[in-house]
Motif scaffolding. Structure first.
Motif, PDB file in Angstrom:
ATOM      1  N   UNK A  75      16.772 109.712  42.605  1.00  0.00           N
ATOM      2  CA  UNK A  75      17.490 110.452  43.633  1.00  0.00           C
ATOM      3  C   UNK A  75      18.985 110.329  43.379  1.00  0.00           C
ATOM      4  N   UNK A  76      19.705 111.426  43.528  1.00  0.00           N
ATOM      5  CA  UNK A  76      21.142 111.380  43.272  1.00  0.00           C
ATOM      6  C   UNK A  76      21.887 112.236  44.279  1.00  0.00           C
ATOM      7  N   UNK A  77      23.165 111.932  44.430  1.00  0.00           N
ATOM      8  CA  UNK A  77      24.017 112.593  45.416  1.00  0.00           C
ATOM      9  C   UNK A  77      25.358 112.893  44.750  1.00  0.00           C
ATOM     10  N   UNK A  78      25.774 114.154  44.786  1.00  0.00           N
ATOM     11  CA  UNK A  78      27.069 114.536  44.229  1.00  0.00           C
ATOM     12  C   UNK A  78      28.083 114.655  45.353  1.00  0.00           C
ATOM     13  N   UNK A 154      21.508 107.246  42.854  1.00  0.00           N
ATOM     14  CA  UNK A 154      22.793 107.306  42.154  1.00  0.00           C
ATOM     15  C   UNK A 154      23.746 108.197  42.933  1.00  0.00           C
ATOM     16  N   UNK A 155      25.017 107.807  42.979  1.00  0.00           N
ATOM     17  CA  UNK A 155      26.059 108.624  43.602  1.00  0.00           C
ATOM     18  C   UNK A 155      27.033 109.071  42.520  1.00  0.00           C
ATOM     19  N   UNK A 156      27.215 110.391  42.402  1.00  0.00           N
ATOM     20  CA  UNK A 156      28.139 110.970  41.432  1.00  0.00           C
ATOM     21  C   UNK A 156      29.390 111.422  42.181  1.00  0.00           C
ATOM     22  N   UNK A 157      30.511 110.786  41.908  1.00  0.00           N
ATOM     23  CA  UNK A 157      31.787 111.160  42.530  1.00  0.00           C
ATOM     24  C   UNK A 157      32.557 112.016  41.525  1.00  0.00           C
ATOM     25  N   UNK A 158      32.808 113.254  41.910  1.00  0.00           N
ATOM     26  CA  UNK A 158      33.360 114.251  40.998  1.00  0.00           C
ATOM     27  C   UNK A 158      34.748 114.682  41.434  1.00  0.00           C
ATOM     28  N   UNK A 159      35.720 114.607  40.513  1.00  0.00           N
ATOM     29  CA  UNK A 159      37.077 115.025  40.836  1.00  0.00           C
ATOM     30  C   UNK A 159      38.029 114.751  39.694  1.00  0.00           C
TER      31      UNK A 159
END
Length: 312
Positions: A75-78, A154-159
């Motif tokens: 499971x993942x979160x963007x 998993x947490x994907x922090x995008x920037x």
């Protein structure tokens, strides 16, 4: 890496759908390799930091990695780092050399909250992911959403600032990705289309179609965007665990349908007119591709629309 113009045009003339499918498959393989690396490092950290300059396709790449992780049972979160913008005080906000508010500066982000968020998520605690309202230029914590990472989540922090010292620095254990359209198009040794032109074209088309921004305004911002990249993004790309090239060999041939009309409409007195004319002329080297042939899940759909992903 560079693409050869002759090969691009020959493939388009021979079998356009097959060429597009091959390019998309090559990009998907890069996504799969990134997912493999993230999973291999999961015991080290459930946090992924994904950075890249404007127009690099960070959002679609993050969503595709999320899909790939979920295919593997993760499971993942963007999460967009834009939500960690601070409500700026004009008196203390960072400024460009020209005196304008510098929205490219990492000082716009709440570094303390990000540090706390990464630590708490890694420890299995619940956090509130904030919501920044760009229309009101303020963070609305009341619209935040809870997030807690369970096992194999998993947490994907995008920037753009994800790999900078204020974010990645305190958390070297996080998995770091850098995304950019890095490939030029050559004819022999002659440069026909720059990778930076690809990103500018992507941004100009997207801003015009979906953000109500004309090309003159995009060009006016571009100089500060590029300045910010050189100061805050590019110096940290080599710290990434994974580097993904998001350029697609077919994209210039598709983008000419969207870009040429709006680029040619820029007034002649625009101060960036000379560079603009070079960019406009560069499209003439490429055979055209009907945009209808572009797959719904192509990264290019982030910029031309009509895709299968939902962009918040």
């Amino acid at each position: 890496m560079a693409y050869q113009l002759k090969e691009i045009n020959d493939r388009i003339l021979a079998d356009t759908p097959a060429f597009l499918a091959e390019c998309d498959a090559a990009y998907q393989k890069r996504v799969e390799e990134a997912a493999d690396k993230i999973i291999a490092r999961l015991d080290t950290s459930p946090i992924v930091l994904l950075s890249g300059p404007s127009g690099s396709g960070k959002t679609t790449t993050a969503l595709k990695i999320e899909e790939e992780l979920e295919r593997r049972g993760m499971n993942s979160h963007t999460i967009s780092l834009d939500n960690y913008f601070k409500t700026l005080d004009p008196k203390t906000a960072p400024r460009t050399p020209e005196g304008d508010l510098d929205f490219e500066s990492p000082e716009c982000l709440d570094m303390e909250l990000l540090d706390e968020t990464f630590t708490r998520l890694s420890n299995g605690d619940q956090v509130i992911i904030p919501k920044f309202e760009f229309t009101r230029q303020m963070r609305n914590d009341a619209r935040g959403r809870p997030l807690k990472l369970e096992k194999n989540e998993i947490a994907i922090f995008e920037g753009i600032h994800a790999l900078g010292p204020g974010i990645a620095g305190p958390h070297p254990e996080a998995t770091k990705l850098y995304i950019s359209a890095r490939s030029n198009v050559l004819e022999g040794d002659a440069l026909r289309f720059k990778g930076t032109w690809m990103r500018l074209t992507r941004r100009a088309v997207r801003d015009y179609n979906f953000r109500g921004t004309d090309v003159s305004s995009t060009l006016a911002m571009w100089a500060n965007v590029r300045r910010g990249e050189k100061l805050y993004i590019s110096p940290y790309k080599n710290t990434a665990d994974i580097i993904v090239d998001s350029s697609l060999p077919y994209e210039v041939s598709v983008m000419k349908h969207y870009a040429l009309p709006i680029l040619k409409a820029v007034p002649q007195e625009n101060q960036r007119r000379a560079e603009l004319l070079d960019l406009i002329a560069a499209f003439d080297w490429f055979e055209s591709i009907d945009p209808a042939l572009v797959a719904k899940n192509s990264l290019l759909r982030e910029f031309i629309g009509g895709g299968s992903y939902h962009y918040k």
